[in-house]
Design an enzyme around this catalytic site. Structure first.
Site: not given
Length: 245
Positions: A10, A39, A68, A70, A139, A175
């Site tokens: 990541s 994010m 990903h 979020m 998660m 993750d």
């Protein structure tokens, strides 16, 4: 056939002042995928980066970009991330009221579709969208920040998801707090794709990152249970370096 273990560092844990160098370093170090944690400061209590950053770093590697999201709402931004160079786009089941529609939209953009579940979200949430999925991301921390401790409570959820998937060609990704110390446990539970941030970006440069990636991979492989027959959905490797087709 048992699916290959993949390691997806990541970049949230990378040195953002040297992001281009960090991408090159993990590429050389043996990363299988590049995990991009997006994010928005709304769905999760942090802000990271957006589609423009992904577009800027896309030319630096031919590895799969595992994006990903979020963020909420998510649907209005799917096309931007697809155009920026995402290969896998994962949305949160909790981020909108129409998960099936979001997954259809991702596939319509020609991308692999993933769904992520927060620790408190039951696996039953995805029961009716399994045939839309290429990946389930569990998660193992509450999303929003790197460097959190692994939540062992999620191991049972992973086992149940593996059972739900059956023979479908769906990867299970994990993750949050992944290290060489718990990689075996998640692999035993059914994970085949491991996201790691702090555990990879420890040390200085490609040689250290390579050792970190190798340690996680070796631990995960040791945790595989031979009798579990996992379906493979490994992205097709082609001449442009493994971009998903």
């Amino acid at each position: 056939m048992t699916s290959e273990i993949l390691i997806a560092p990541s970049i949230l844990a990378a040195d953002f002042a040297r992001l281009g160098e960090e991408i090159a370093a993990i590429d050389a170090a043996g990363a299988d995928w590049i995990h991009c944690d997006v994010m928005d400061g709304h769905f999760v209590p942090n802000i990271s980066f957006g589609a423009d950053v992904i577009k800027a770093i896309r030319p630096l590697t031919k590895k799969v970009f595992d994006v990903h999201l979020m963020i909420a709402p998510v649907d209005p931004y799917l096309e931007a991330f697809a155009k920026a160079g995402a290969d896998v786009i994962t949305v949160h089941a909790e981020a909108g009221p129409h998960l099936d529609r979001s997954l259809q939209a991702i596939r319509a953009l020609g991308k692999k579709a993933g769904v992520s579940l927060c620790p408190s979200t039951p696996e039953s949430t995805i029961e009716y969208v399994l045939d839309r999925l290429d990946l389930v991301l569990v998660m193992t921390v509450n999303p929003g920040f790197g460097g959190q401790a692994f939540l062992e409570s999620q191991l049972d959820k992973i086992r149940r998801i593996r059972s739900m998937i059956g023979d479908r060609p769906i990867r299970i990704e994990v993750d949050g707090g992944i290290t060489r110390d718990n990689a075996a446990a998640v692999a035993t539970a059914g994970v085949d794709t491991l996201v790691a941030g702090s555990a990879v970006f420890r040390g200085k440069g490609s040689a250290d990152y390579a050792a970190n990636i190798a340690a996680i991979r070796i631990a995960a492989e040791a945790g595989r249970v031979p009798k579990l027959q996992h379906s493979s959905v490994q992205p097709k490797r082609v001449s442009d370096g493994g971009r998903i087709r």
